[in-house]
Scaffold this motif. Structure first.
Motif, PDB file in Angstrom:
ATOM      1  N   SER A  10       1.123  -1.105  -0.133  1.00 63.50           N
ATOM      2  CA  SER A  10       0.175  -0.010   0.154  1.00 63.50           C
ATOM      3  C   SER A  10       0.978   1.284  -0.156  1.00 63.50           C
ATOM      4  CB  SER A  10      -0.957  -0.057   1.154  1.00 63.50           C
ATOM      5  OG  SER A  10      -1.910  -1.031   1.186  1.00 63.50           O
ATOM      6  N   ILE A  11       0.452   2.417  -0.071  1.00 65.74           N
ATOM      7  CA  ILE A  11       0.970   3.682   0.039  1.00 65.74           C
ATOM      8  C   ILE A  11       1.890   3.987   1.132  1.00 65.74           C
ATOM      9  CG2 ILE A  11      -0.823   5.084   1.113  1.00 65.74           C
ATOM     10  CD1 ILE A  11      -0.300   7.258  -0.878  1.00 65.74           C
ATOM     11  N   ALA A  12       2.985   4.086   0.999  1.00 63.67           N
ATOM     12  CA  ALA A  12       4.218   4.370   2.134  1.00 63.67           C
ATOM     13  C   ALA A  12       4.510   3.089   2.753  1.00 63.67           C
ATOM     14  CB  ALA A  12       3.528   5.537   3.289  1.00 63.67           C
ATOM     15  N   THR A  13       4.551   1.764   2.143  1.00 58.78           N
ATOM     16  CA  THR A  13       5.075   0.524   2.967  1.00 58.78           C
ATOM     17  C   THR A  13       6.397   0.510   2.356  1.00 58.78           C
ATOM     18  OG1 THR A  13       4.171  -0.761   0.843  1.00 58.78           O
ATOM     19  CG2 THR A  13       2.808  -0.514   2.897  1.00 58.78           C
ATOM     20  N   GLY A  14       6.935   1.315   1.202  1.00 65.34           N
ATOM     21  CA  GLY A  14       8.305   0.986   0.931  1.00 65.34           C
ATOM     22  C   GLY A  14       8.621   0.105  -0.186  1.00 65.34           C
ATOM     23  N   LYS A  15       7.656   0.123  -1.219  1.00 70.50           N
ATOM     24  CA  LYS A  15       7.954  -0.483  -2.459  1.00 70.50           C
ATOM     25  C   LYS A  15       8.865  -0.086  -3.505  1.00 70.50           C
ATOM     26  CE  LYS A  15       3.775   0.003  -3.912  1.00 70.50           C
ATOM     27  NZ  LYS A  15       3.096   1.076  -3.002  1.00 70.50           N
ATOM     28  N   PRO A 138      -0.101  -0.921  10.165  1.00 68.93           N
ATOM     29  CA  PRO A 138      -0.942   0.153   9.732  1.00 68.93           C
ATOM     30  C   PRO A 138      -0.663   1.485  10.339  1.00 68.93           C
ATOM     31  CG  PRO A 138      -2.322  -1.766   9.998  1.00 68.93           C
ATOM     32  CD  PRO A 138      -1.145  -2.176  10.392  1.00 68.93           C
ATOM     33  N   GLN A 139      -0.412   1.368  11.706  1.00 66.75           N
ATOM     34  CA  GLN A 139       0.267   2.794  12.389  1.00 66.75           C
ATOM     35  C   GLN A 139       1.443   3.236  11.852  1.00 66.75           C
ATOM     36  OE1 GLN A 139      -2.109   4.245  14.302  1.00 66.75           O
ATOM     37  NE2 GLN A 139      -0.494   6.029  14.484  1.00 66.75           N
ATOM     38  N   GLN A 140       2.304   2.174  11.698  1.00 68.75           N
ATOM     39  CA  GLN A 140       3.665   2.657  11.068  1.00 68.75           C
ATOM     40  C   GLN A 140       3.470   3.165   9.520  1.00 68.75           C
ATOM     41  OE1 GLN A 140       6.276  -0.649  10.895  1.00 68.75           O
ATOM     42  NE2 GLN A 140       8.047   0.618  10.812  1.00 68.75           N
ATOM     43  N   GLN A 141       2.416   2.733   8.657  1.00 67.04           N
ATOM     44  CA  GLN A 141       2.165   3.043   7.474  1.00 67.04           C
ATOM     45  C   GLN A 141       1.653   4.631   7.474  1.00 67.04           C
ATOM     46  OE1 GLN A 141      -1.359   1.334   5.806  1.00 67.04           O
ATOM     47  NE2 GLN A 141      -0.892   1.885   3.543  1.00 67.04           N
ATOM     48  N   LEU A 142       0.798   4.951   8.475  1.00 64.75           N
ATOM     49  CA  LEU A 142       0.212   6.014   8.680  1.00 64.75           C
ATOM     50  C   LEU A 142       1.238   7.338   8.806  1.00 64.75           C
ATOM     51  CD1 LEU A 142      -2.371   8.140   8.961  1.00 64.75           C
ATOM     52  CD2 LEU A 142      -2.249   7.469  11.390  1.00 64.75           C
TER      53      LEU A 142
END
Length: 197
Positions: A10-15, A138-142
């Motif tokens: 997802s967005i901001a997961t580091g792909k 999820p919290q880290q993603q946010l």
């Protein structure tokens, strides 16, 4: 026979970081975002259809797509997001599937990764030997998204909620790359995965 894997997150997961590391390990990487950018270049049927639906307000003075303006419209309106997806989805799919077929028919023994943001949403999984999700909690993603894009919590949550949840993608994937740690642990995660593949 080449091995082809679908990679998502997802967005901001580091792909993007994961793709860079895979490239450095000698893997061949395709980015569906690149395809998505190419199909809305000036003069393409994709951009013409988008301008037809959303009007010239989403164009820059030089006729190119103003991504920021279009993004503002679709991120706050699920109907408009769906309209955009209905325009671009089939064109992107056609390009991606053609590339996959070309790779599948090549005789080299390389490992190929296709990074597709909407891998599960658009049902691409059947085209691949297996699927992989880049995961963070999820919290880290946010947190990462707020920092990376200088967004407040509400705006960041809106972006995250416009996508399939990271936990759902985790549940659907054949393999997982956990990107909750530092760069060193990410490198270890990827090496472990490549041994399994």
């Amino acid at each position: 026979m080449s091995k082809i894997y679908g990679l998502t997150g997802s967005i901001a997961t580091g792909k993007s970081t994961v793709l860079e590391i895979l490239k450095s390990r000698g893997c061949v990487v395709y980015d569906a975002d690149q395809v998505a950018r190419e199909i809305v270049e000036p003069g393409t049927p994709g951009l013409e259809q988008i301008a037809e639906h959303f009007g010239d307000r989403i164009l820059n003075p030089d006729g190119s797509l103003n991504r920021a303006k279009l993004g503002k419209i679709v991120f706050n309106n699920s109907d408009e997001l769906q309209a955009l997806t209905q325009i671009t989805g089939p064109i992107i799919r056609k390009n991606i599937v053609q590339t996959i077929e070309k790779v599948r028919n090549s005789s080299d023994k390389k490992i190929y990764f296709f990074e597709i943001q909407l891998l599960f949403e658009a049902n691409y999984q059947d085209y691949f030997n297996a699927t992989i999700t880049v995961y963070v909690k999820p919290q880290q993603q946010l947190q990462r998204l707020m920092e990376r894009n200088s967004l407040d919590e509400q705006a960041a949550r809106a972006k995250i909620n416009s996508q399939m949840s990271i936990d759902e993608k985790k549940a659907r994937a054949d393999y997982l790359i956990d990107n909750s740690g530092d760069l060193e642990s990410l490198n270890n995660e990827i090496d472990k995965l490549l041994k399994q593949l």
